[in-house]
Write a protein that holds these residues in place. Structure first.
Motif, short mmCIF file in Angstrom:
data_model
loop_
_atom_site.label_atom_id
_atom_site.label_comp_id
_atom_site.label_asym_id
_atom_site.label_seq_id
_atom_site.Cartn_x
_atom_site.Cartn_y
_atom_site.Cartn_z
N PRO A 75 -18.77 84.14 57.23
CA PRO A 75 -17.44 83.54 57.38
C PRO A 75 -16.53 84.00 56.25
CG PRO A 75 -18.91 81.97 56.34
CD PRO A 75 -19.74 83.21 56.62
N PRO A 76 -15.20 83.82 56.38
CA PRO A 76 -14.33 84.10 55.23
C PRO A 76 -14.62 83.09 54.12
CG PRO A 76 -13.09 83.02 57.01
CD PRO A 76 -14.46 83.32 57.54
N ASN A 77 -14.47 83.53 52.88
CA ASN A 77 -14.71 82.62 51.75
C ASN A 77 -13.46 82.38 50.91
OD1 ASN A 77 -17.61 81.62 51.21
ND2 ASN A 77 -17.87 83.65 52.08
N GLN A 78 -12.40 83.14 51.20
CA GLN A 78 -11.15 82.97 50.45
C GLN A 78 -10.05 82.51 51.41
OE1 GLN A 78 -11.09 83.04 47.23
NE2 GLN A 78 -13.19 83.80 47.13
N PHE A 79 -9.27 81.55 50.96
CA PHE A 79 -8.19 81.02 51.80
C PHE A 79 -6.92 80.90 50.95
CE2 PHE A 79 -12.32 79.47 53.17
CZ PHE A 79 -12.32 79.85 54.50
N GLU A 80 -5.79 81.01 51.63
CA GLU A 80 -4.49 80.93 50.94
C GLU A 80 -4.17 79.52 50.48
OE1 GLU A 80 -2.10 83.28 50.18
OE2 GLU A 80 -3.69 84.72 50.66
N SER A 81 -4.50 78.55 51.34
CA SER A 81 -4.10 77.17 51.06
C SER A 81 -4.89 76.23 51.97
CB SER A 81 -2.61 76.98 51.37
OG SER A 81 -2.40 77.18 52.77
N LEU A 82 -4.84 74.94 51.66
CA LEU A 82 -5.53 73.95 52.50
C LEU A 82 -4.89 73.91 53.89
CD1 LEU A 82 -7.82 71.87 52.48
CD2 LEU A 82 -6.13 70.13 51.85
N HIS A 83 -3.59 74.10 53.93
CA HIS A 83 -2.87 74.14 55.21
C HIS A 83 -3.43 75.26 56.08
CE1 HIS A 83 1.34 73.85 57.27
NE2 HIS A 83 0.36 73.57 58.08
N GLU A 84 -3.60 76.43 55.49
CA GLU A 84 -4.15 77.58 56.23
C GLU A 84 -5.58 77.27 56.71
OE1 GLU A 84 -5.38 81.06 54.13
OE2 GLU A 84 -5.99 81.90 56.04
N VAL A 85 -6.35 76.60 55.86
CA VAL A 85 -7.72 76.24 56.24
C VAL A 85 -7.70 75.43 57.54
CG1 VAL A 85 -9.69 74.77 55.60
CG2 VAL A 85 -8.73 76.36 53.92
N PHE A 86 -6.85 74.40 57.59
CA PHE A 86 -6.83 73.56 58.78
C PHE A 86 -6.25 74.28 60.00
CE2 PHE A 86 -7.98 70.18 55.89
CZ PHE A 86 -8.87 69.47 56.68
N GLN A 87 -5.34 75.22 59.76
CA GLN A 87 -4.84 76.02 60.90
C GLN A 87 -5.98 76.86 61.48
OE1 GLN A 87 -1.59 77.75 58.72
NE2 GLN A 87 -0.06 76.58 59.85
N GLN A 88 -6.82 77.41 60.58
CA GLN A 88 -7.96 78.19 61.06
C GLN A 88 -8.97 77.32 61.79
OE1 GLN A 88 -10.01 81.01 58.58
NE2 GLN A 88 -8.15 81.74 57.61
N VAL A 89 -9.14 76.07 61.30
CA VAL A 89 -10.08 75.15 61.96
C VAL A 89 -9.60 74.88 63.39
CG1 VAL A 89 -11.03 72.80 61.97
CG2 VAL A 89 -10.82 74.04 59.81
N LEU A 90 -8.31 74.62 63.55
CA LEU A 90 -7.79 74.34 64.90
C LEU A 90 -8.02 75.54 65.81
CD1 LEU A 90 -6.39 72.39 66.83
CD2 LEU A 90 -4.20 73.32 66.09
N GLN A 91 -7.75 76.73 65.29
CA GLN A 91 -7.96 77.94 66.11
C GLN A 91 -9.41 78.06 66.53
OE1 GLN A 91 -6.72 81.48 64.06
NE2 GLN A 91 -4.56 80.99 64.25
N HIS A 92 -10.32 77.80 65.56
CA HIS A 92 -11.74 77.93 65.89
C HIS A 92 -12.18 76.88 66.91
CE1 HIS A 92 -15.79 79.35 65.50
NE2 HIS A 92 -16.18 78.10 65.39
N GLU A 93 -11.71 75.66 66.73
CA GLU A 93 -12.09 74.59 67.67
C GLU A 93 -11.54 74.88 69.07
OE1 GLU A 93 -14.35 72.37 67.36
OE2 GLU A 93 -14.69 72.86 65.26
N GLN A 94 -10.34 75.46 69.14
CA GLN A 94 -9.78 75.81 70.45
C GLN A 94 -10.64 76.88 71.13
OE1 GLN A 94 -5.81 76.65 69.06
NE2 GLN A 94 -5.00 74.72 69.87
N LYS A 95 -11.15 77.80 70.31
CA LYS A 95 -12.03 78.83 70.85
C LYS A 95 -13.33 78.20 71.39
CE LYS A 95 -14.39 82.98 69.19
NZ LYS A 95 -14.64 83.85 68.03
N VAL A 96 -13.88 77.25 70.62
CA VAL A 96 -15.12 76.58 71.04
C VAL A 96 -14.87 75.78 72.32
CG1 VAL A 96 -16.85 74.84 70.40
CG2 VAL A 96 -16.06 76.48 68.69
N THR A 97 -13.73 75.08 72.39
CA THR A 97 -13.40 74.28 73.59
C THR A 97 -13.35 75.19 74.82
OG1 THR A 97 -12.12 72.73 72.26
CG2 THR A 97 -11.65 72.76 74.62
N LYS A 98 -12.69 76.34 74.65
CA LYS A 98 -12.58 77.28 75.77
C LYS A 98 -13.98 77.74 76.23
CE LYS A 98 -9.94 81.36 76.94
NZ LYS A 98 -9.29 82.55 76.40
N ALA A 99 -14.84 78.03 75.25
CA ALA A 99 -16.19 78.49 75.58
C ALA A 99 -16.97 77.40 76.32
CB ALA A 99 -16.92 78.89 74.29
#
Ligand code: FEO
Length: 170
Positions: A75-99
């Motif tokens: 997985p990535p280990n560096q992030f720009e900000s906590l906001h970016e972290v949660f944006q990535q989480v939403l994207q990943h969860e949307q991918k999982v939901t679709k699957a």
């Protein structure tokens, strides 16, 4: 269970395993940034994703199949900000939901009602997880991500985490 359903569940094991590693990397990053509330949230979330993976492993093995354990991409280990972290989480969860929805659809096509039923827990769980992440992203809109805002958001996430830790396990 048909070959297609087994393959789809095998693939889902990999997605859940990756989610567990991704959230562990996010927990570690938050920890190193002094964001204790968010770190605790992601350590718990990482454990949850491992439990999701295990549910599928047990389901396949209990269905007279052999669940194979895949490797996962780093997985990535560096992030720009906590906001970016949660944006990535939403994207990943949307991918999982679709699957998950795709496997549910496959089960209907293949008349696999048992696996369809098994997946309903995941359908509900995905709905809850996406709603939770959206509610956290809303806090960035309301509070902003100045250093003081970040401190407040981290405390809010900690409060959510405590509530989830005390909730009865399903
Ligand atoms: Fe198990 Fe959050 O996907």
């Amino acid at each position: 269970m048909t070959k297609k359903t087994i393959q789809a569940l095998q693939k889902q094991i990999g997605l859940e395993a990756y989610a567990s590693q991704l959230y562990l990397a996010m927990a570690s990053w938050c920890d190193s940034e002094g964001l204790a509330g968010a770190a605790a949230f992601f350590y718990r979330q990482s454990d949850e994703e491992r439990q999701h993976m295990l549910r599928i492993v047990h389901y396949l093995n209990d269905s007279d199949q052999h669940a194979e354990i895949p490797g996962v991409d780093p997985p990535p280990n560096q992030f720009e900000s906590l906001h970016e972290v949660f944006q990535q989480v939403l994207q990943h969860e949307q991918k999982v939901t679709k699957a998950i929805h795709q496997i549910v659809q496959l089960c209907m096509q293949e008349n696999d009602f048992t696996t369809w039923q098994f997946l309903q827990w995941f359908v509900d769980e995905q709905h809850e997880e996406e709603a939770l992440v959206r509610s956290i992203l809303d806090k960035f809109k309301l509070i902003g991500d100045s250093p003081q805002g970040l401190y407040l958001i981290d405390r809010e996430i900690d409060a959510i985490n405590q509530k989830l830790l005390n909730a009865p396990q399903q």
